[in-house]
Design an enzyme around this catalytic site. Structure first.
Site: not given
Ligand code: GLN
Ligand code: ZN
Length: 763
Positions: A613, A734, A441, A649, A651, A18, A492, A439, A702
């Site tokens: 979460e 992020c 990556s 960190h 989110c 899908l 990363e 953050i 994002h």
């Molecule tokens: N250190 C991770 C990155 O920079 C953190 C990702 C996240 O917070 N979801 O991708």
């Molecule tokens: Zn994040």
């Protein structure tokens, strides 16, 4: 005779058919008719696989999200989607993701709309599209999807049970920008639900499953009262309603759930096993009781003999009034274990994915109908597998057991207070005011993905793979130096996913090849499985990070995923509490932190993206969770010297209600995502003074939009009203892995200039 059924089936397909069909349609590679027919054949395939059941679910399939399907069924479309453009499905995608396929966008000359907000479905990692309400919201029944699917299932000769989201849960999970009590919409909503049920009755439907999972959460008196009003209104529709609750215990809502005027009640007997006796006493004798005896959230084989021990007397007592099913929809587990060729045989024998869970239901019902002897071989096999798992050396490791028992307060405590540490760190790191960092990556380019996939399929050897990743690290470092960032990261590049990467490295984890679970829309995740006691047998990050440090004079920030996030994004063990698994992860990750420190890395970030979460659905249970979650983080982080700076960190900016737990982590620096909400998070600092350093994400990664220097300066000035300048860091909100370099460079350039401008101001 016990009746068997299922609450919902994974819709994405064994090989994510899908997902690929949807993404092809959005890219104009296939037509809407092809997409629809792929959907229809997936549904048929899923139903056939459930044909051993007395009732199969209908309406659980979805092209994006079942909550959004309900929104369309109720005709609750926001103004921005009207008039319709393209066909129903195109409009549906516009709500879901802002746009449909490119050619539909072009044909109707539209640039796209604001997509619906997305949020987590209870405490799962599935995201739904939030229904939107305002004072003028009207509803209108649109039943064609359900009728179509009913026809399909009838052609297969199976017994359908349509599944819909109940009015109370629908209302509770929706949002309104106007401030008014959503419950006033109930009087408009209920007639539509009644009409829907009546239409289903006309179609010859006998039972309808209405999901009301909010019954496992804390409800105030008005909502409880409205539950009676709602189900009283729906009681004469002509169909029998099976009210379904899941994901937790009913507790104080048990009386309400038992007494609602419906024909049957489904409860999560995995969570609420101990409540069943009292529930039966309360339940009127005309009602069906459906017990969710197979865990729909996890991937373990069920102990069938144990279930039968307590189910047999109930079956005797309740006869046809007893139904059995998985605890919740199987949406939250992968489809078929038989697609996994590479899992170790011992582990594999202990697992059950959706299809295997349906088979377990069939076996239980055979045992109840014809006696255990009839399925003796299967029950004996089940027992020997579970006995073996209990005794398995790869599950239980005495050394880890002792380490967990030996945890004491000192393990999670830093040598000195933040005040003392921060002076030592400052004199060592010599960072400017408003230090800038990222953050973790950097963009995951096609080249990186290619190298990783070549390495996985053993086309690329160790040496060449290492070379490819090092090249990427080198590039990332030189770009960060050019940008003038103060604390650098290695980027990363070696990580496919922040959890899967560590799952592959740590002992005690098992990885699947096709264990995909829908996260939202066409996006799936493949949670690693916590199988045995966790320990670390090799270094996981040190080589990459020390290589990165060797390329620069600037401080390098070592990067790893924290224990709570590892836990919350994995399939967890069902043979020990989550808190114990979390502490095992904490001890293993602590070793990596200490190894990084030993290798000369002075700043270490431990990501806890998923801390929030894991919060239980009931607020009364939050403290217990936060206690062990915070302790686990502290065990991982706090073994380092005063001079080593710990970052974390998180989110999503919804931290206002758990801010004191966050400060208990005692990280030296915390970076939090908050730019999208325009620094809403800052409100909490009015009444709560966060004691350590903090980096508020100053731009939203994002979105492909590039923030201007002035935007960033403004946000920081806003932050400065609440947070002292000597404790403020500047960073995106992020990781940057989903972005492209051509977006990252200008965005970070502006971020660094903003920091420089502010430094000038403070001179
Ligand atoms: N250190 C991770 C990155 O920079 C953190 C990702 C996240 O917070 N979801 O991708
Ligand atoms: Zn994040």
């Amino acid at each position: 005779m016990t009746i068997t059924h299922n609450l919902g089936f994974p819709r994405i397909g064994v090989k994510r058919e899908l997902k690929f069909a949807l993404e092809s349609y959005w890219k104009d590679e296939i037509s809407i008719d092809t997409l629809s027919s792929i959907g229809s054949s997936l549904r048929k395939r899923n139903w056939k696989k459930q044909s051993s059941l007395d009732f199969v679910p209908v309406g659980d399939f979805s092209f994006y999200d079942h909550m959004l399907d309900m929104t369309f069924t109720l005709g609750n479309l926001p103004d921005r989607l009207c008039p319709w453009q393209g066909n129903r499905l195109d409009n549906y995608f516009r709500f879901a993701r802002g746009r449909s396929s490119q050619s539909v966008q072009n044909a109707f000359n539209c640039v796209g709309v604001v997509p619906g907000e997305m949020t987590k479905w209870f405490d799962t990692n599935y995201h739904y599209i939030v229904p939107e309400f305002n004072l003028n919201t009207v509803f209108e029944l649109e039943i064609s999807r359900l009728i179509e699917e009913l026809l399909e299932v009838k052609e297969l000769g199976l017994n359908p049970k349509p599944v819909i989201i109940g009015p109370m849960t629908y209302l509770a999970l929706g949002k309104s920008k106007d401030s008014f009590d959503k419950r006033i919409l109930l009087s408009k909503l209920l007639p539509i639900y009644l009409e829907l049920l009546e239409r289903l009755a006309v179609e010859g439907v006998e039972w309808v499953q209405i999901d009301e999972p909010i019954l496992v959460t804390e409800l105030d008196a008005e909502w409880k009262n409205d539950f009676y009003i709602a189900y009283d209104f729906l009681k004469n529709s002509g169909v029998k309603v099976l009210l379904a609750t899941y994901f937790g215990r009913l507790l104080e809502n048990q009386y309400l759930a038992a007494k609602l005027p419906v024909a049957g009640l489904h409860v999560d007997a995995v969570c609420g096993f101990t409540d069943i006796q009292s529930l039966i006493e309360l339940l009127p004798s005309y009602k069906v009781l459906s017990l969710g005896v197979i865990n729909g959230r996890n991937i373990w084989k069920t102990d069938l003999n144990f279930i039968l021990d307590w189910l047999e007397p109930l079956a005797q007592r309740l006869g046809e009034r007893l139904w059995i099913a998985p605890s919740c929809s199987l949406l939250h587990v992968p489809v078929d274990l038989n697609s996994e060729a590479n899992i170790d045989i011992e582990v594999r024998s202990c697992l059950a994915f959706a299809l295997q869970k349906i088979e377990e239901i069939r076996l239980l019902s055979l045992a109840l109908k014809k006696g255990r002897l009839f399925v003796k071989k299967e029950l004996d096999d089940n027992k020997s597998i579970l006995d073996a798992r209990r005794l398995s050396k790869s599950v239980n490791n005495a050394v880890i057991g002792r380490a967990i028992a030996g945890i004491d307060d000192t393990l999670g405590r830093r040598q000195s207070s933040y005040k003392v540490r921060s002076i030592k760190q400052a004199s060592f790191l010599k960072l400017p005011m408003y230090p800038t960092t990222t953050i973790g990556s950097f963009p995951q380019t096609p080249e990186i993905r290619y190298a990783r996939s070549q390495y996985k399929s053993q086309i690329l050897d160790d040496v060449s793979y290492k070379e490819a990743i090092r090249k990427e690290i080198k590039y990332t470092i030189s770009e960060q130096e050019k940008l003038g960032l103060d604390v650098l990261v290695h980027g990363e590049a070696e990580r496919n996913d922040m959890v899967e990467y560590f799952g592959e490295m740590l002992e005690g984890y098992v990885l699947t090849q096709f264990g995909w679970v829908q996260s939202y829309g066409s996006r799936c995740v493949k949670p690693p499985i916590l199988f045995g006691d966790i320990f670390r047998s090799k270094v996981m990050t040190v080589d990459w990070i020390t290589y990165a440090q060797s390329l620069t004079e600037k401080p390098m920030k070592g990067m790893l995923t924290g224990p709570v996030t590892m836990l919350n994004w994995s399939f967890v063990r069902d043979d020990q509490p989550r808190s114990v698994s979390c502490k095992q992860l904490a001890l293993a990750l602590r070793e990596e932190v200490l190894a990084l420190e030993k290798a000369g890395i002075r700043i270490i970030q431990i990501d806890e993206a998923a801390l929030r979460e894991g919060l239980p659905l009931r607020q009364s249970e939050w403290k217990e969770y936060l206690d062990w979650a915070v302790e686990s983080f502290r065990i991982t982080a706090n073994g380092v010297k005063d001079e080593t700076q710990i970052h974390t960190h998180m989110c999503y900016s919804e931290f206002n209600d758990i801010i004191s737990a966050i400060s208990d982590l005692d990280a030296d620096v915390i970076t939090i995502e908050t730019s999208r909400s325009n620094m809403e998070l800052l409100d909490v600092f009015e009444s709560y003074s966060y004691p350590n350093e903090i980096g508020l994400g100053v731009y939203d990664i994002h979105s492909p939009n590039i923030p201007s220097k002035d935007d960033i300066v403004l946000l920081i000035k806003k932050a400065l009203q609440r947070i002292p300048q000597e404790r403020l860091w500047i960073n995106p909100d992020c990781g940057l892995k989903t972005r492209q370099w051509k977006e990252v460079i200008p965005a970070l350039t502006n971020m660094v200039s903003a920091a420089k401008e502010l430094r000038m101001d403070t001179r």
